[in-house]
Design a protein around this motif. Structure first.
Motif, PDB file in Angstrom:
ATOM      1  N   ASN A  54       7.137 -56.367  -3.448  1.00  0.00           N
ATOM      2  CA  ASN A  54       8.585 -56.604  -3.468  1.00  0.00           C
ATOM      3  C   ASN A  54       9.409 -55.330  -3.301  1.00  0.00           C
ATOM      4  O   ASN A  54      10.604 -55.315  -3.610  1.00  0.00           O
ATOM      5  CB  ASN A  54       9.005 -57.321  -4.766  1.00  0.00           C
ATOM      6  N   GLN A  55       8.771 -54.253  -2.837  1.00  0.00           N
ATOM      7  CA  GLN A  55       9.497 -53.013  -2.589  1.00  0.00           C
ATOM      8  C   GLN A  55       9.537 -52.732  -1.088  1.00  0.00           C
ATOM      9  O   GLN A  55       8.550 -52.959  -0.391  1.00  0.00           O
ATOM     10  CB  GLN A  55       8.812 -51.830  -3.291  1.00  0.00           C
ATOM     11  N   LEU A 126      15.978 -42.991  -2.519  1.00  0.00           N
ATOM     12  CA  LEU A 126      15.889 -42.856  -3.977  1.00  0.00           C
ATOM     13  C   LEU A 126      14.818 -43.759  -4.575  1.00  0.00           C
ATOM     14  O   LEU A 126      14.040 -43.334  -5.438  1.00  0.00           O
ATOM     15  CB  LEU A 126      17.251 -43.136  -4.606  1.00  0.00           C
ATOM     16  N   ASN A 127      14.750 -45.016  -4.134  1.00  0.00           N
ATOM     17  CA  ASN A 127      13.771 -45.941  -4.712  1.00  0.00           C
ATOM     18  C   ASN A 127      12.340 -45.491  -4.466  1.00  0.00           C
ATOM     19  O   ASN A 127      11.488 -45.558  -5.355  1.00  0.00           O
ATOM     20  CB  ASN A 127      13.978 -47.346  -4.153  1.00  0.00           C
ATOM     21  N   GLN A 131       9.745 -44.387  -7.301  1.00  0.00           N
ATOM     22  CA  GLN A 131       8.462 -45.094  -7.430  1.00  0.00           C
ATOM     23  C   GLN A 131       7.317 -44.104  -7.570  1.00  0.00           C
ATOM     24  O   GLN A 131       6.384 -44.308  -8.374  1.00  0.00           O
ATOM     25  CB  GLN A 131       8.239 -45.997  -6.221  1.00  0.00           C
ATOM     26  N   GLN A 132       7.355 -43.009  -6.827  1.00  0.00           N
ATOM     27  CA  GLN A 132       6.309 -41.991  -6.932  1.00  0.00           C
ATOM     28  C   GLN A 132       6.369 -41.280  -8.290  1.00  0.00           C
ATOM     29  O   GLN A 132       5.335 -40.933  -8.857  1.00  0.00           O
ATOM     30  CB  GLN A 132       6.447 -40.973  -5.803  1.00  0.00           C
ATOM     31  N   LEU A 133       7.561 -41.079  -8.808  1.00  0.00           N
ATOM     32  CA  LEU A 133       7.695 -40.508 -10.150  1.00  0.00           C
ATOM     33  C   LEU A 133       7.086 -41.452 -11.177  1.00  0.00           C
ATOM     34  O   LEU A 133       6.356 -41.009 -12.073  1.00  0.00           O
ATOM     35  CB  LEU A 133       9.180 -40.256 -10.456  1.00  0.00           C
ATOM     36  N   ALA A 174      17.278 -43.247 -13.762  1.00  0.00           N
ATOM     37  CA  ALA A 174      16.872 -43.794 -15.056  1.00  0.00           C
ATOM     38  C   ALA A 174      16.863 -45.315 -15.041  1.00  0.00           C
ATOM     39  O   ALA A 174      15.962 -45.956 -15.601  1.00  0.00           O
ATOM     40  CB  ALA A 174      17.806 -43.278 -16.158  1.00  0.00           C
ATOM     41  N   ASN A 175      17.850 -45.904 -14.404  1.00  0.00           N
ATOM     42  CA  ASN A 175      17.917 -47.367 -14.328  1.00  0.00           C
ATOM     43  C   ASN A 175      16.720 -47.933 -13.571  1.00  0.00           C
ATOM     44  O   ASN A 175      16.116 -48.938 -13.980  1.00  0.00           O
ATOM     45  CB  ASN A 175      19.221 -47.784 -13.653  1.00  0.00           C
ATOM     46  N   ARG A 176      16.350 -47.278 -12.469  1.00  0.00           N
ATOM     47  CA  ARG A 176      15.194 -47.746 -11.688  1.00  0.00           C
ATOM     48  C   ARG A 176      13.900 -47.547 -12.472  1.00  0.00           C
ATOM     49  O   ARG A 176      13.035 -48.429 -12.482  1.00  0.00           O
ATOM     50  CB  ARG A 176      15.136 -46.983 -10.363  1.00  0.00           C
ATOM     51  N   LEU A 177      13.756 -46.399 -13.133  1.00  0.00           N
ATOM     52  CA  LEU A 177      12.565 -46.164 -13.944  1.00  0.00           C
ATOM     53  C   LEU A 177      12.464 -47.180 -15.087  1.00  0.00           C
ATOM     54  O   LEU A 177      11.364 -47.628 -15.431  1.00  0.00           O
ATOM     55  CB  LEU A 177      12.593 -44.751 -14.521  1.00  0.00           C
TER      56      LEU A 177
END
Length: 268
Positions: A54-55, A126-127, A131-133, A174-177
């Motif tokens: 879904n990414q 950014l996404n 994702q890698q982080l 932060a929101n994505r993480l």
């Protein structure tokens, strides 16, 4: 209809709506023009969606992304290359500085993209970088080199800077993480009370003076472990100043960022 049955039906409808939205979002993003901001080639999804369901890969192609990530293990203290997966190099082992987790070096590929996110609102990559982080964080947690925090705290902007820029890139990360790692986000306990000058062109001494007492932490923070979230860590002045406030309440702090700008000559 019994209340419990009604609640189950409503929950099912909400989850179904989320799934439909995610599918529509992925389909829409897949149909848009999508070129790598580094090499300008069209981005092909290839096996990306198999690795990250879904990414949609956007803003950077798989080749440029893979080439820009760390190709070796690094010290979580200073960013120096080390031969084995461990927290610190020998020098940092004696000092045990704050742990800084990043998937790549700012100087080796992704710097222009991360700068463009902040200054030009080009948020397409950014996404994928976040994702890698998240993948790097999960690896370090699995090997017990870091502990999962109870909450994510984005480095805040002063209201004047937020109005000028229109968004806080640290909050977006932060929101994505928070979504990827299922860790709550707290954007209310820490505030920036001084509208400091931009750090980019300042020396180390000027950065420390610039950030001193620039932040305020609530007196009633209920966490024992937090992760500060930022886009880039350079000298560490900002996160060190914030960590000082948390340490006064005996709260353990680590930093997670999209990239680390290591000291000059460290990667030579």
């Amino acid at each position: 209809m019994p209340v419990t049955v009604f609640k189950r039906k409503m929950t099912g409808l909400v989850e179904h709506s989320k799934s439909v939205y995610q599918f529509a979002n992925v389909a829409l993003l897949s149909s848009l023009p999508n070129r790598c901001q580094l090499c300008q080639h069209r981005i092909e999804q290839l096996d990306y969606q198999r690795l990250f369901p879904n990414q949609v890969l956007s803003g950077i192609c798989q080749v440029c992304l893979a080439a820009s990530l760390y190709q070796h293990e690094v010290c979580l203290g200073c960013g120096r290359e080390i031969p084995l997966l461990q927290a610190y190099c020998g020098k940092c082992l004696k000092l045990t500085p704050m742990l800084v987790v990043a998937p790549c070096s700012y100087h080796q590929g992704l710097g222009p993209l991360i700068a463009a996110i902040k200054y030009q609102q080009q948020c397409a990559p950014l996404n994928a970088i976040t994702q890698q982080l998240a993948t790097r964080i999960n690896q370090l947690i699995e090997h017990k080199l870091i502990r999962a925090p109870q909450v994510l705290v984005p480095v805040p902007l002063h209201p004047n800077r937020l109005r000028q820029r229109g968004f806080n890139q640290a909050w977006l990360i932060a929101n994505r993480l928070s979504q990827l790692l299922d860790i709550p986000l707290d954007d209310s306990s820490l505030t920036r009370v001084v509208d400091t000058a931009p750090q980019a062109d300042l020396s180390g001494k000027q950065r420390r003076k610039n950030c001193f007492n620039a932040f305020k932490l609530s007196d009633k923070v209920q966490y024992q472990r937090v992760a500060l979230i930022d886009d880039v860590v350079t000298t560490g002045t900002t996160v060190d100043e914030i960590a000082r406030l948390f340490s006064q309440q005996f709260i353990y702090v680590q930093t997670w960022c999209l990239a680390r700008a290591e000291a000059p000559g460290l990667l030579d």
